[in-house]
Design a protein around this motif. Structure first.
Motif, PDB file in Angstrom:
ATOM      1  N   ARG A  18       0.835  -1.200   0.000  1.00 35.12           N
ATOM      2  CA  ARG A  18       0.000   0.000   0.000  1.00 35.12           C
ATOM      3  C   ARG A  18       0.872   1.253   0.000  1.00 35.12           C
ATOM      4  O   ARG A  18       0.563   2.235  -0.677  1.00 35.12           O
ATOM      5  CB  ARG A  18      -0.953   0.003   1.186  1.00 35.12           C
ATOM      6  N   GLU A  29       0.684   4.169  -2.619  1.00 40.60           N
ATOM      7  CA  GLU A  29       0.439   5.541  -2.186  1.00 40.60           C
ATOM      8  C   GLU A  29       1.502   6.494  -2.724  1.00 40.60           C
ATOM      9  O   GLU A  29       1.201   7.647  -3.052  1.00 40.60           O
ATOM     10  CB  GLU A  29       0.356   5.626  -0.671  1.00 40.60           C
ATOM     11  N   MET A  70      -7.386  -1.381  -4.109  1.00 36.92           N
ATOM     12  CA  MET A  70      -6.819  -0.052  -4.326  1.00 36.92           C
ATOM     13  C   MET A  70      -7.665   0.785  -5.281  1.00 36.92           C
ATOM     14  O   MET A  70      -7.313   1.907  -5.614  1.00 36.92           O
ATOM     15  CB  MET A  70      -5.388  -0.161  -4.876  1.00 36.92           C
TER      16      MET A  70
END
Length: 190
Positions: free
Chosen positions: A122, A126, A158
């Motif tokens: 993640r 990001e 996502m």
């Protein structure tokens, strides 16, 4: 000790993600080879995996990418020794779907399975998202092997959606990918 995907990691140990610079090409090549082999061993032809890594997971390949201002790379490393455990490669789109000037392609995003669930995947995503927003991009796109269910699940979480298909050459063997896209407006979400 905490277990991630059945393997142990020190409590609190989590890969740190940082933007790459010249000099990171050897670590990127190592992470590229290790994660590609781990991701596709037993899933696609072994000789194709070897050839792909010999051609596209090399220090010169990544040195050229790092020298190109149209490309950006991030690496996930374990502290305190900075051992590379994953990476993300962001470029202009080269996919067989309609793209616009505001699109970016996640060319590669890989993480050793030991660190799945650690938040590092993640964090890599990001980084790409924030970079895209800073660049004024409209969408992130990527290609993913149709048989890679774990990756497809991650991309769905996502916020990616299927926008097309492509054939992808891996070391001389052709495989079918989904092409996925996600807009950069509206925040990161889940």
């Amino acid at each position: 000790m905490t277990s991630l995907e059945g393997r142990s990691v020190e409590d609190g140990a989590r890969p740190q993600v940082r933007r790459c610079a010249a000099g990171d090409e050897t670590a990127l090549a190592l992470a590229g080879k290790a994660t590609f082999l781990e991701s596709y061993a037993g899933m696609i032809d072994g000789q194709a995996v070897i050839r792909h890594c010999e051609e596209r997971q090399t220090a010169p390949y990544y040195a050229a990418a790092l020298a190109d201002p149209a490309q950006a790379l991030w690496i996930a490393e374990m502290a305190p020794n900075a051992a590379p455990v994953g990476y993300l490669h962001l470029t202009g789109p080269d996919l067989p779907v309609e793209t616009g000037p505001g699109d970016l392609e996640i060319k590669r995003i890989y993480l050793l399975s030991r660190f799945h669930g650690s938040g590092a995947g993640r964090a890599l995503f990001e980084a790409a998202y924030r970079f895209g927003v800073e660049q004024g991009a409209a969408r992130l796109l990527l290609g993913v092997y149709k048989g890679n269910e774990k990756a497809l699940g991650f991309y769905a979480r996502m916020g990616f959606e299927t926008v097309g298909e492509r054939s992808f050459d891996v070391g001389g063997a052709v495989y079918e990918d989904w092409v996925l896209a996600r807009g950069l407006q509206g925040g990161l979400g889940s």
